[in-house]
Design an enzyme around this catalytic site. Structure first.
Site, PDB file in Angstrom:
ATOM      1  CB  SER A  45      -0.852  -0.011   1.273  1.00 28.39           C
ATOM      2  OG  SER A  45      -1.459   1.247   1.477  1.00 28.39           O
ATOM      3  CE1 TYR A  93      -4.777  -2.461   4.968  1.00 28.75           C
ATOM      4  CE2 TYR A  93      -3.704  -0.334   4.733  1.00 28.75           C
ATOM      5  CZ  TYR A  93      -4.288  -1.450   4.169  1.00 28.75           C
ATOM      6  OH  TYR A  93      -4.369  -1.563   2.792  1.00 28.75           O
TER       7      TYR A  93
HETATM    8  N1  LIG Z   1      -8.550  -0.025  -1.756  1.00 26.80           N
HETATM    9  C1  LIG Z   1      -7.460   0.606  -1.375  1.00 26.80           C
HETATM   10  O1  LIG Z   1      -7.436   1.845  -1.229  1.00 26.80           O
HETATM   11  C2  LIG Z   1      -6.194  -0.165  -1.118  1.00 26.80           C
HETATM   12  C3  LIG Z   1      -4.999   0.582  -0.988  1.00 26.80           C
HETATM   13  C4  LIG Z   1      -3.829  -0.111  -0.733  1.00 26.80           C
HETATM   14  C5  LIG Z   1      -3.833  -1.484  -0.591  1.00 26.80           C
HETATM   15  N2  LIG Z   1      -5.015  -2.174  -0.721  1.00 26.80           N
HETATM   16  C6  LIG Z   1      -4.971  -3.629  -0.535  1.00 26.80           C
HETATM   17  O2  LIG Z   1      -5.598  -4.268  -1.632  1.00 26.80           O
HETATM   18  C7  LIG Z   1      -6.107  -5.535  -1.192  1.00 26.80           C
HETATM   19  C8  LIG Z   1      -7.538  -5.692  -1.680  1.00 26.80           C
HETATM   20  O3  LIG Z   1      -8.336  -4.741  -1.007  1.00 26.80           O
HETATM   21  P1  LIG Z   1      -9.606  -4.034  -1.690  1.00 26.80           P
HETATM   22  O4  LIG Z   1      -9.394  -2.591  -1.605  1.00 26.80           O
HETATM   23  O5  LIG Z   1      -9.882  -4.675  -2.973  1.00 26.80           O
HETATM   24  O6  LIG Z   1     -10.751  -4.352  -0.609  1.00 26.80           O
HETATM   25  P2  LIG Z   1     -11.984  -5.385  -0.614  1.00 26.80           P
HETATM   26  O7  LIG Z   1     -12.893  -5.114  -1.762  1.00 26.80           O
HETATM   27  O8  LIG Z   1     -12.522  -5.328   0.767  1.00 26.80           O
HETATM   28  O9  LIG Z   1     -11.293  -6.784  -0.875  1.00 26.80           O
HETATM   29  C9  LIG Z   1     -10.668  -7.514   0.118  1.00 26.80           C
HETATM   30  C10 LIG Z   1     -10.605  -8.946  -0.339  1.00 26.80           C
HETATM   31  O10 LIG Z   1      -9.845  -9.682   0.640  1.00 26.80           O
HETATM   32  C11 LIG Z   1     -10.576 -10.830   0.942  1.00 26.80           C
HETATM   33  N3  LIG Z   1     -10.251 -11.282   2.304  1.00 26.80           N
HETATM   34  C12 LIG Z   1     -10.226 -10.563   3.441  1.00 26.80           C
HETATM   35  N4  LIG Z   1      -9.931 -11.370   4.482  1.00 26.80           N
HETATM   36  C13 LIG Z   1      -9.778 -12.619   3.965  1.00 26.80           C
HETATM   37  C14 LIG Z   1      -9.498 -13.884   4.521  1.00 26.80           C
HETATM   38  N5  LIG Z   1      -9.296 -14.059   5.846  1.00 26.80           N
HETATM   39  N6  LIG Z   1      -9.426 -14.951   3.705  1.00 26.80           N
HETATM   40  C15 LIG Z   1      -9.630 -14.803   2.366  1.00 26.80           C
HETATM   41  N7  LIG Z   1      -9.894 -13.650   1.772  1.00 26.80           N
HETATM   42  C16 LIG Z   1      -9.989 -12.560   2.572  1.00 26.80           C
HETATM   43  C17 LIG Z   1     -12.039 -10.482   0.774  1.00 26.80           C
HETATM   44  O11 LIG Z   1     -12.779 -11.651   0.490  1.00 26.80           O
HETATM   45  P3  LIG Z   1     -13.834 -12.371   1.499  1.00 26.80           P
HETATM   46  O12 LIG Z   1     -14.427 -11.308   2.368  1.00 26.80           O
HETATM   47  O13 LIG Z   1     -14.800 -13.023   0.557  1.00 26.80           O
HETATM   48  O14 LIG Z   1     -13.008 -13.368   2.244  1.00 26.80           O
HETATM   49  C18 LIG Z   1     -11.966  -9.592  -0.455  1.00 26.80           C
HETATM   50  O15 LIG Z   1     -12.029 -10.373  -1.628  1.00 26.80           O
HETATM   51  C19 LIG Z   1      -5.934  -5.566   0.324  1.00 26.80           C
HETATM   52  O16 LIG Z   1      -4.754  -6.289   0.655  1.00 26.80           O
HETATM   53  C20 LIG Z   1      -5.754  -4.092   0.676  1.00 26.80           C
HETATM   54  O17 LIG Z   1      -5.031  -3.919   1.867  1.00 26.80           O
HETATM   55  C21 LIG Z   1      -6.187  -1.546  -0.977  1.00 26.80           C
END
Ligand SMILES: NC(=O)c1ccc[n+]([C@@H]2O[C@H](COP(=O)([O-])OP(=O)(O)OC[C@H]3O[C@@H](n4cnc5c(N)ncnc54)[C@H](OP(=O)(O)O)[C@@H]3O)[C@@H](O)[C@H]2O)c1
Length: 250
Positions: free
Chosen positions: A138, A151
């Site tokens: 991130s 986080y």
């Molecule tokens: N959006 C941002 O601004 C941003 C910025 C920097 C980094 N990121 C990173 O990008 C990644 C994806 O995030 P996103 O923004 O796309 O959010 P999101 O839509 O909430 O997606 C998170 C994903 O992680 C899965 N997940 C969470 N806990 C899990 C577990 N214990 N086992 C299996 N799957 C799990 C969820 O699936 P289930 O709930 O179905 O398990 C979901 O598919 C994360 O690592 C986040 O930290 C996001």
């Protein structure tokens, strides 16, 4: 990573960046399996997107990781890429003792989960001769947000892990590529409704352009994340840290 011809497993792709990347990689020609805990989402994805594979996985549970690994590898013996996407982001307040639970599940999901996944999939990836592990950090790995201390720490840990894993795997044919998203509009911590966050499709456009042009890139950095990623290097750290901290102070 060859976006046109890889066989990719993305645990953490039932929504957001993971699902978006899965669909882009499939459209580019790769074979993709998405994973997550929400089985109703997995069923809907399989119905809506013919050709995409789905596997139930809880990356916080070592037994679930091993079961999912066995399932994916038996269905796709040529699996040559894993994207360590699963992550959670929740606000914490150290003045509230209840926040300890948030901190603990954040470390297990965002840091221990990816470490366990690397161990689980490395033999399979090494056997391919040429393969990819994509980690997901991130912008907050470089300059932290006061509202989410653990986080940020897990994402700084993922950045550090990516660097050393890359060196350890240098002779194995397994490349390590770190994806470091900026704030992007997904379900994560209410970002979907945040107008200052990058629209998901814009983020994915840039990511696919970078991966397409530089298949061996070490870090996938879209323009927006450079504000944080290069803050220290460009002498802007205090200014960016203050800007992020002022959001917490309100
Ligand atoms: N959006 C941002 O601004 C941003 C910025 C920097 C980094 N990121 C990173 O990008 C990644 C994806 O995030 P996103 O923004 O796309 O959010 P999101 O839509 O909430 O997606 C998170 C994903 O992680 C899965 N997940 C969470 N806990 C899990 C577990 N214990 N086992 C299996 N799957 C799990 C969820 O699936 P289930 O709930 O179905 O398990 C979901 O598919 C994360 O690592 C986040 O930290 C996001």
């Amino acid at each position: 990573m060859d976006i046109t011809a890889s066989t990719v497993f993305i645990p953490g792709a039932t929504s957001g960046i993971g699902l978006g990347l899965a669909l882009r990689l499939q459209a580019a020609g790769s074979t993709v399996v998405v994973g997550g805990r929400r089985t109703e989402r997995l069923a809907a994805i399989a119905a809506e997107h013919p050709g995409i594979g789905t596997v139930e996985i809880d990356t916080a549970d070592p037994a679930s990781i091993e079961r999912a690994r066995d399932e994916v590898v038996s269905r796709h013996p040529g699996l040559d890429a894993v994207v360590l996407m699963a992550g959670i982001m929740e606000a914490e307040e150290f003045k509230d003792p209840a926040s300890l639970e948030i901190a603990e599940r954040t470390v297990v999901t965002n840091l221990l989960g990816p470490i366990r996944l690397v161990h689980a999939f490395l033999p399979q990836l090494r056997a391919q001769g040429s393969a990819t592990i994509m980690t997901v950090s991130s912008g907050l790995a470089s300059v932290p947000l006061a509202a989410t201390p653990t986080y940020n720490a897990t994402k700084a840990g993922i950045h550090s892990l990516s660097e050393t894993l890359r060196v350890q795997l240098e002779t194995t044919g397994v490349r390590v590529v770190e994806l470091a998203p900026p704030a992007t509009r997904t379900d994560l911590m209410g970002l979907k409704d945040n107008p200052t966050a990058l629209p998901l499709e814009d983020f994915l456009d840039e990511v696919m352009t970078i991966l397409g042009a530089q298949p061996d890139v070490a870090e996938v950095l879209v323009e927006r994340v450079k504000w944080q990623r290069f803050a220290e290097r460009e002498g802007r750290y205090d200014e960016v840290f203050e800007a992020l901290s002022s959001r917490y102070r309100g």
